[in-house]
Design an enzyme around this catalytic site. Structure first.
Site, PDB file in Angstrom:
ATOM      1  N   SER A  48     -17.378 -70.023  33.255  1.00  0.00           N
ATOM      2  CA  SER A  48     -16.465 -69.440  32.483  1.00  0.00           C
ATOM      3  C   SER A  48     -15.481 -70.133  34.012  1.00  0.00           C
ATOM      4  O   SER A  48     -15.576 -69.670  34.955  1.00  0.00           O
ATOM      5  CB  SER A  48     -16.422 -68.589  32.470  1.00  0.00           C
ATOM      6  OG  SER A  48     -14.962 -67.574  32.325  1.00  0.00           O
ATOM      7  N   TYR A  84     -17.623 -58.979  35.080  1.00  0.00           N
ATOM      8  CA  TYR A  84     -17.510 -61.063  34.417  1.00  0.00           C
ATOM      9  C   TYR A  84     -17.486 -61.711  35.200  1.00  0.00           C
ATOM     10  O   TYR A  84     -18.180 -62.709  35.588  1.00  0.00           O
ATOM     11  CB  TYR A  84     -17.170 -61.116  32.436  1.00  0.00           C
ATOM     12  CG  TYR A  84     -17.780 -62.277  31.861  1.00  0.00           C
ATOM     13  CD1 TYR A  84     -18.659 -62.069  31.671  1.00  0.00           C
ATOM     14  CD2 TYR A  84     -16.911 -63.141  31.818  1.00  0.00           C
ATOM     15  CE1 TYR A  84     -18.728 -63.757  31.125  1.00  0.00           C
ATOM     16  CE2 TYR A  84     -16.867 -64.147  31.383  1.00  0.00           C
ATOM     17  CZ  TYR A  84     -17.537 -64.054  31.114  1.00  0.00           C
ATOM     18  OH  TYR A  84     -18.471 -65.658  30.096  1.00  0.00           O
ATOM     19  N   GLY A  87     -22.633 -68.387  18.632  1.00  0.00           N
ATOM     20  CA  GLY A  87     -22.021 -69.034  19.511  1.00  0.00           C
ATOM     21  C   GLY A  87     -21.999 -70.021  20.204  1.00  0.00           C
ATOM     22  O   GLY A  87     -22.557 -71.686  19.781  1.00  0.00           O
ATOM     23  N   ILE A  88     -21.852 -70.369  21.119  1.00  0.00           N
ATOM     24  CA  ILE A  88     -21.987 -72.022  22.176  1.00  0.00           C
ATOM     25  C   ILE A  88     -23.197 -72.212  21.954  1.00  0.00           C
ATOM     26  O   ILE A  88     -23.929 -73.191  22.634  1.00  0.00           O
ATOM     27  CB  ILE A  88     -21.581 -71.473  23.602  1.00  0.00           C
ATOM     28  CG1 ILE A  88     -19.945 -71.280  23.132  1.00  0.00           C
ATOM     29  CG2 ILE A  88     -21.466 -72.375  24.563  1.00  0.00           C
ATOM     30  CD1 ILE A  88     -18.958 -70.911  24.872  1.00  0.00           C
ATOM     31  N   GLY A  89     -23.939 -70.841  22.204  1.00  0.00           N
ATOM     32  CA  GLY A  89     -25.810 -71.176  22.803  1.00  0.00           C
ATOM     33  C   GLY A  89     -25.865 -71.781  21.897  1.00  0.00           C
ATOM     34  O   GLY A  89     -27.018 -73.171  21.644  1.00  0.00           O
ATOM     35  N   THR A 101     -30.564 -69.740  26.769  1.00  0.00           N
ATOM     36  CA  THR A 101     -30.793 -68.751  26.172  1.00  0.00           C
ATOM     37  C   THR A 101     -29.383 -67.633  25.052  1.00  0.00           C
ATOM     38  O   THR A 101     -28.694 -69.358  25.005  1.00  0.00           O
ATOM     39  CB  THR A 101     -30.730 -67.713  27.435  1.00  0.00           C
ATOM     40  OG1 THR A 101     -29.638 -68.104  28.455  1.00  0.00           O
ATOM     41  CG2 THR A 101     -32.061 -68.630  28.648  1.00  0.00           C
ATOM     42  N   GLY A 102     -29.879 -66.834  24.161  1.00  0.00           N
ATOM     43  CA  GLY A 102     -28.033 -66.651  23.843  1.00  0.00           C
ATOM     44  C   GLY A 102     -28.000 -67.926  22.952  1.00  0.00           C
ATOM     45  O   GLY A 102     -26.480 -67.686  22.978  1.00  0.00           O
ATOM     46  N   SER A 103     -28.741 -68.009  22.480  1.00  0.00           N
ATOM     47  CA  SER A 103     -28.925 -68.991  21.396  1.00  0.00           C
ATOM     48  C   SER A 103     -28.980 -69.172  19.407  1.00  0.00           C
ATOM     49  O   SER A 103     -28.811 -69.971  19.260  1.00  0.00           O
ATOM     50  CB  SER A 103     -29.163 -70.387  21.791  1.00  0.00           C
ATOM     51  OG  SER A 103     -31.106 -70.267  21.828  1.00  0.00           O
ATOM     52  N   THR A 104     -28.481 -67.322  19.398  1.00  0.00           N
ATOM     53  CA  THR A 104     -28.979 -67.385  18.159  1.00  0.00           C
ATOM     54  C   THR A 104     -27.133 -67.565  17.636  1.00  0.00           C
ATOM     55  O   THR A 104     -26.871 -66.890  16.192  1.00  0.00           O
ATOM     56  CB  THR A 104     -29.290 -65.966  17.631  1.00  0.00           C
ATOM     57  OG1 THR A 104     -28.669 -65.100  17.994  1.00  0.00           O
ATOM     58  CG2 THR A 104     -30.949 -65.703  18.048  1.00  0.00           C
TER      59      THR A 104
END
Length: 267
Positions: A143, A156, A18-20, A13-16
């Site tokens: 994190s 967060y 940065g870290i993803g 998830t969230g992989s378009t």
């Protein structure tokens, strides 16, 4: 080292970006089929096309993780795209800057929906199939704030503490099924979004407008990192790829720090 991931299928998830994105690329290089997730069609389709051109199996699914129906659709489309999911990487998260007393509780609710509840929904949708196949990996991108929170990002930090907690609980729930569950406690990582935030912060703090100077300011006045530099997305991606592999079969319920030592004193 060959991580023996050929034939495995992963949703990140969230992989378009940065870290993803780095995790998707790392898993793809190791031979896994990957499902890219995000909300930016252009970036998602472009990354999938780039990986496909290397001979990899890759697909992009757009979904809003704050929507229950979209999360359900994401799980279904991910399974359909690559024939099932063996590796779930819950990476997507939001981390707006907010304070304890100048923002309402609604921002906390929104963060919990995306950072905690969406991962739970995906786990509930995808892990039963992993158990039935007697092999699977769940990797939570957490994190250092889960154990050592900052005052200016309380919501967060609380979501990451919750993610750490459910990681340990889930590893016991899946028991001897062949599914392992681990978290990566990432330190400060130089993503494009982090860069943008610190370039703005540099103006407030009087730092020079060059990344080398900004990094020095971060290390000297914001967050001490014993290795002497800030991490990059590949630092986290390499750990994720290893945890996804059969080589990590005896690592379970662990929250592994990839932070240069910045949170070394924390549990």
């Amino acid at each position: 080292m060959d991580l023996n991931l050929a034939g495995k299928r992963a949703l990140v998830t969230g992989s378009t970006a940065g870290i993803g994105e780095a995790i998707v690329r790392a898993l793809s290089r190791e031979g896994a089929a990957v499902v890219i997730h995000g909300r930016d069609d252009r970036r998602g389709d472009q990354l999938a096309s780039e990986l496909q051109q290397t001979g990899a199996r890759a697909a992009f699914v757009k979904a809003d993780l704050s929507s229950t129906s979209d999360v359900t659709r994401l799980a279904e489309k991910a399974r359909a795209a690559v024939g099932g999911i063996d590796i779930l990487v819950n990476n997507a998260a939001i981390y707006p800057q907010h304070t304890w007393f100048e923002s309402g509780a609604d921002i906390w609710s929104h963060m919990f929906d995306i950072n905690v509840v969406a991962p739970v929904r995906l786990i509930q949708a995808l892990v039963p199939d992993m158990k039935a196949r007697a092999w699977g990996r769940v990797i939570q991108i957490s994190s250092g704030e889960g154990s050592k929170p900052f005052a200016h990002m309380p919501g967060y930090g609380a979501t990451k503490a919750a993610l750490n907690n459910l990681t340990v609980s889930l590893c016991q729930a899946v028991g001897t099924s062949g599914v392992t569950v681990n978290g990566i406690s990432a330190g400060l990582i130089r993503t494009a979004e982090v860069e943008r935030w610190f370039y703005a912060e540099a103006k407030v703090r009087g730092w020079k407008d060059e990344w080398e100077e900004i990094e020095a300011g971060i290390l000297n006045g914001y967050l001490a990192v014993p290795v002497g530099h800030i991490g990059i997305p590949d630092d986290v991606a390499r750990m994720a790829a290893f945890l996804a592999s059969p080589h990590a079969s005896y690592i379970n319920g662990a929250i592994l720090r990839v932070d240069g030592g910045s949170h070394a004193w924390s549990a």
